[in-house]
Design a protein around this motif. Structure first.
Motif, PDB file in Angstrom:
ATOM      1  N   ILE A  12       0.820  -1.210   0.000  1.00 40.87           N
ATOM      2  CA  ILE A  12       0.000   0.000   0.000  1.00 40.87           C
ATOM      3  C   ILE A  12       0.857   1.264   0.000  1.00 40.87           C
ATOM      4  N   PHE A  13       1.947   1.252   0.776  1.00 43.41           N
ATOM      5  CA  PHE A  13       2.804   2.433   0.891  1.00 43.41           C
ATOM      6  C   PHE A  13       4.222   1.978   1.167  1.00 43.41           C
ATOM      7  N   ASP A  14       5.189   2.662   0.562  1.00 45.35           N
ATOM      8  CA  ASP A  14       6.601   2.372   0.816  1.00 45.35           C
ATOM      9  C   ASP A  14       7.387   3.651   0.554  1.00 45.35           C
ATOM     10  N   GLY A  15       7.853   4.285   1.627  1.00 50.43           N
ATOM     11  CA  GLY A  15       8.596   5.522   1.419  1.00 50.43           C
ATOM     12  C   GLY A  15       9.071   6.149   2.705  1.00 50.43           C
ATOM     13  N   GLU A  16       9.761   7.281   2.555  1.00 44.29           N
ATOM     14  CA  GLU A  16      10.290   8.022   3.692  1.00 44.29           C
ATOM     15  C   GLU A  16       9.205   8.919   4.285  1.00 44.29           C
ATOM     16  N   VAL A  17       9.135   8.955   5.617  1.00 49.22           N
ATOM     17  CA  VAL A  17       8.155   9.785   6.316  1.00 49.22           C
ATOM     18  C   VAL A  17       8.829  10.499   7.480  1.00 49.22           C
ATOM     19  N   THR A  18       8.178  11.565   7.964  1.00 51.36           N
ATOM     20  CA  THR A  18       8.687  12.249   9.157  1.00 51.36           C
ATOM     21  C   THR A  18       8.037  11.689  10.417  1.00 51.36           C
ATOM     22  N   SER A  19       6.783  11.212  10.293  1.00 55.34           N
ATOM     23  CA  SER A  19       6.116  10.559  11.418  1.00 55.34           C
ATOM     24  C   SER A  19       4.934   9.757  10.906  1.00 55.34           C
ATOM     25  N   VAL A  20       4.465   8.828  11.750  1.00 62.15           N
ATOM     26  CA  VAL A  20       3.279   8.043  11.424  1.00 62.15           C
ATOM     27  C   VAL A  20       2.526   7.775  12.716  1.00 62.15           C
ATOM     28  N   THR A  21       1.199   7.918  12.657  1.00 59.82           N
ATOM     29  CA  THR A  21       0.339   7.615  13.792  1.00 59.82           C
ATOM     30  C   THR A  21      -0.470   6.380  13.433  1.00 59.82           C
ATOM     31  N   VAL A  22      -0.487   5.389  14.342  1.00 60.94           N
ATOM     32  CA  VAL A  22      -1.183   4.129  14.090  1.00 60.94           C
ATOM     33  C   VAL A  22      -2.204   3.860  15.193  1.00 60.94           C
ATOM     34  N   PRO A  23      -3.275   3.105  14.862  1.00 62.06           N
ATOM     35  CA  PRO A  23      -4.324   2.802  15.845  1.00 62.06           C
ATOM     36  C   PRO A  23      -3.983   1.566  16.684  1.00 62.06           C
ATOM     37  N   ARG A  50       2.803  11.371   7.749  1.00 57.86           N
ATOM     38  CA  ARG A  50       3.253  12.745   7.550  1.00 57.86           C
ATOM     39  C   ARG A  50       4.615  12.733   6.860  1.00 57.86           C
ATOM     40  N   THR A  51       4.684  13.464   5.752  1.00 57.68           N
ATOM     41  CA  THR A  51       5.938  13.603   5.008  1.00 57.68           C
ATOM     42  C   THR A  51       6.171  15.096   4.812  1.00 57.68           C
ATOM     43  N   GLY A  52       7.015  15.672   5.641  1.00 55.87           N
ATOM     44  CA  GLY A  52       7.241  17.116   5.539  1.00 55.87           C
ATOM     45  C   GLY A  52       5.977  17.873   5.868  1.00 55.87           C
ATOM     46  N   LYS A  53       5.441  18.597   4.894  1.00 51.01           N
ATOM     47  CA  LYS A  53       4.244  19.401   5.127  1.00 51.01           C
ATOM     48  C   LYS A  53       2.959  18.713   4.695  1.00 51.01           C
ATOM     49  N   SER A  54       3.052  17.545   4.057  1.00 46.43           N
ATOM     50  CA  SER A  54       1.843  16.866   3.593  1.00 46.43           C
ATOM     51  C   SER A  54       1.429  15.760   4.555  1.00 46.43           C
ATOM     52  N   GLU A  55       0.165  15.369   4.461  1.00 46.77           N
ATOM     53  CA  GLU A  55      -0.385  14.333   5.321  1.00 46.77           C
ATOM     54  C   GLU A  55      -1.302  13.438   4.489  1.00 46.77           C
ATOM     55  N   GLU A  56      -1.199  12.137   4.705  1.00 51.60           N
ATOM     56  CA  GLU A  56      -2.039  11.166   4.004  1.00 51.60           C
ATOM     57  C   GLU A  56      -2.651  10.251   5.049  1.00 51.60           C
ATOM     58  N   ILE A  57      -3.917   9.898   4.853  1.00 52.61           N
ATOM     59  CA  ILE A  57      -4.604   9.018   5.795  1.00 52.61           C
ATOM     60  C   ILE A  57      -5.047   7.756   5.067  1.00 52.61           C
ATOM     61  N   ILE A  58      -4.696   6.610   5.657  1.00 50.71           N
ATOM     62  CA  ILE A  58      -5.109   5.309   5.124  1.00 50.71           C
ATOM     63  C   ILE A  58      -5.879   4.590   6.224  1.00 50.71           C
ATOM     64  N   SER A  59      -7.094   4.174   5.940  1.00 56.93           N
ATOM     65  CA  SER A  59      -7.895   3.440   6.923  1.00 56.93           C
ATOM     66  C   SER A  59      -7.611   1.958   6.787  1.00 56.93           C
TER      67      SER A  59
END
Length: 82
Positions: A12-23, A50-59
């Motif tokens: 689903i996703f593979d890359g560099e991030v600054t942070s991630v929040t998980v349930p 979160r990658t820099g200034k952008s944010e993506e949400i995956i349920s």
């Protein structure tokens, strides 16, 4: 920090991030660079990437997360398509 999210069907996703929040099963938690190693079960909910200034949400539909050496791997049972 590298984030990988996969399901039994596909990556689903593979890359560099600054942070991630998980349930997490005991509540949502955020993973930042140099986080202590952890393995946790996940509930149905939102993974906030979160990658820099952008944010993506995956349920996601449940799963497991592993954090070790700035690598975060989310093994989700499935995702909720948008």
């Amino acid at each position: 920090m590298k984030l990988t999210i996969i399901t039994p069907d596909k990556p689903i996703f593979d890359g560099e991030v600054t942070s991630v929040t998980v349930p997490g099963s005991a509540g949502s938690f955020e993973v930042l660079e140099n986080h202590a190693p952890i393995v946790s079960t996940l509930e149905d909910g939102k993974v906030i990437i979160r990658t820099g200034k952008s944010e993506e949400i995956i349920s996601i539909i449940g799963g497991v997360v592993e954090v070790i050496h700035n690598n975060v791997t989310v093994l989700a049972e499935g995702i909720v398509e948008r």
